[in-house]
Design an enzyme around this catalytic site. Structure first.
Site, mmCIF file in Angstrom:
data_model
loop_
_atom_site.group_PDB
_atom_site.id
_atom_site.type_symbol
_atom_site.label_atom_id
_atom_site.label_comp_id
_atom_site.label_asym_id
_atom_site.label_seq_id
_atom_site.Cartn_x
_atom_site.Cartn_y
_atom_site.Cartn_z
ATOM 1 N N GLU A 234 0.854 -1.189 0.000
ATOM 2 C CA GLU A 234 0.000 0.000 0.000
ATOM 3 C C GLU A 234 0.886 1.234 0.000
ATOM 4 O OE1 GLU A 234 -3.017 0.048 3.012
ATOM 5 O OE2 GLU A 234 -3.050 2.241 3.123
ATOM 6 N N GLU B 223 -2.613 11.493 3.133
ATOM 7 C CA GLU B 223 -3.679 11.371 4.110
ATOM 8 C C GLU B 223 -3.674 12.629 4.962
ATOM 9 O OE1 GLU B 223 -4.614 7.132 5.711
ATOM 10 O OE2 GLU B 223 -2.433 7.309 5.625
#
Length: 294
Positions: free
Chosen positions: A173, A178
């Site tokens: 990932e 974010e």
């Protein structure tokens, strides 16, 4: 996204009873994600912010989505809908609906709302390029402005295209961006990788704090440069994090990945919305561009 991405994907793409689960029926009549009954023309789109170059020395532009027209390009993107397993593995509170995605004035708009639907008190959207657009190596630029408010958790990220075969975290990932809303955290971007190390989940992340303002005030460009040897994170072309991926246990990052864009509400990292959180909130994406090395 942090925490158990594997759990959320097993619900929708993991082999459950030997087949892939479809999206929820409430979205089947609207596969493009356009929502003419809920126009977003009144949503303010900032005019200010960083704009990345349209070319780089030694690289070629191989794909871009400028989000023109009035609906999501289904050649590039699909919707994931529903509540996920255990709140998408993170105790998130939203129900993802295609209706919360709009394409307006050359921008993708993902809207998080406080509304009761499907057993949740919040709705939002999550789009993926799985089985449509996947890449190995290069530079990714995503120009976007974030939502704001306690409990908001926007993300621009990637998963290994072999997820359905090996699961998470073995697929790898890459979190390009974010942001965690509320409590003075909206001025900080986080870049992280997750992988499997000796059968366990491993991660390595870095962050960058703006000198002034927040990620919700104007557009910023969130980028990675990705080679067989390393991944480097940038905001507005300012490098802030890097990982050496040459160790054998990081072999996940020498394979193809696809893109995910979503706005979660609540969850283990941001916590829940509170009385200070104002809805609706919007993540606005101007473009995504992928360059690869000549």
């Amino acid at each position: 996204m942090k925490f158990s991405t594997r759990i959320q994907y097993l619900l929708f793409f993991g082999v459950v009873g030997g087949f892939f689960l479809s999206c929820d029926s409430e979205d089947k009549d609207n596969p493009s994600g356009s929502n003419p009954s809920n126009p977003v023309a009144t949503i303010p789109i900032p005019e200010q912010g960083y704009v990345s170059p349209t070319s780089y020395d030694g690289m070629t532009l191989v794909w871009e989505d400028d989000f023109e027209g009035n609906s999501l390009d289904i050649a590039n993107w699909s919707h994931e809908t529903g509540r996920g397993d255990n709140g998408w593995g993170n105790n998130e509170l939203q129900y993802y609906r295609s209706q919360n995605t709009s394409v307006e004035r050359g921008h993708l708009i993902i809207t998080a709302k406080e509304e009761a639907f499907g057993g949740s008190q919040y709705t939002s959207s999550r789009i993926v390029s799985m089985n449509k657009k996947q890449f190995r190596y290069g530079r990714v630029d995503i120009r976007a402005v974030m939502p704001r408010g306690q409990g908001l958790w926007p993300a621009l990220w990637m998963l290994g295209s072999n997820f359905s075969e090996v699961g998470w975290p073995a697929c790898g990932e890459i979190d390009i961006m974010e942001m965690v809303g509320g409590q003075g955290r909206e001025n900080t971007v986080h870049g992280t990788v997750h992988w499997q190390n000796d059968g366990s989940h491993a991660e390595f992340g870095g962050s960058y704090k703006l000198q002034s303002g927040t990620l919700a005030d104007q557009f910023h460009v969130f980028s990675i440069e990705w080679t067989a040897n390393r991944i480097t994170w940038y905001i507005d072309n300012n490098k802030y994090h890097e990982i050496d991926t040459t160790p054998a246990q990081l072999d996940e990052f020498r394979r193809s990945f696809f893109f995910i864009m979503n706005v979660a509400v609540g969850g283990n990292w941001p916590g829940s919305p509170d009385n200070s959180t104002v809805f609706p909130q919007h993540m606005i994406v101007d473009y995504i561009r992928v360059f690869q090395f000549d």
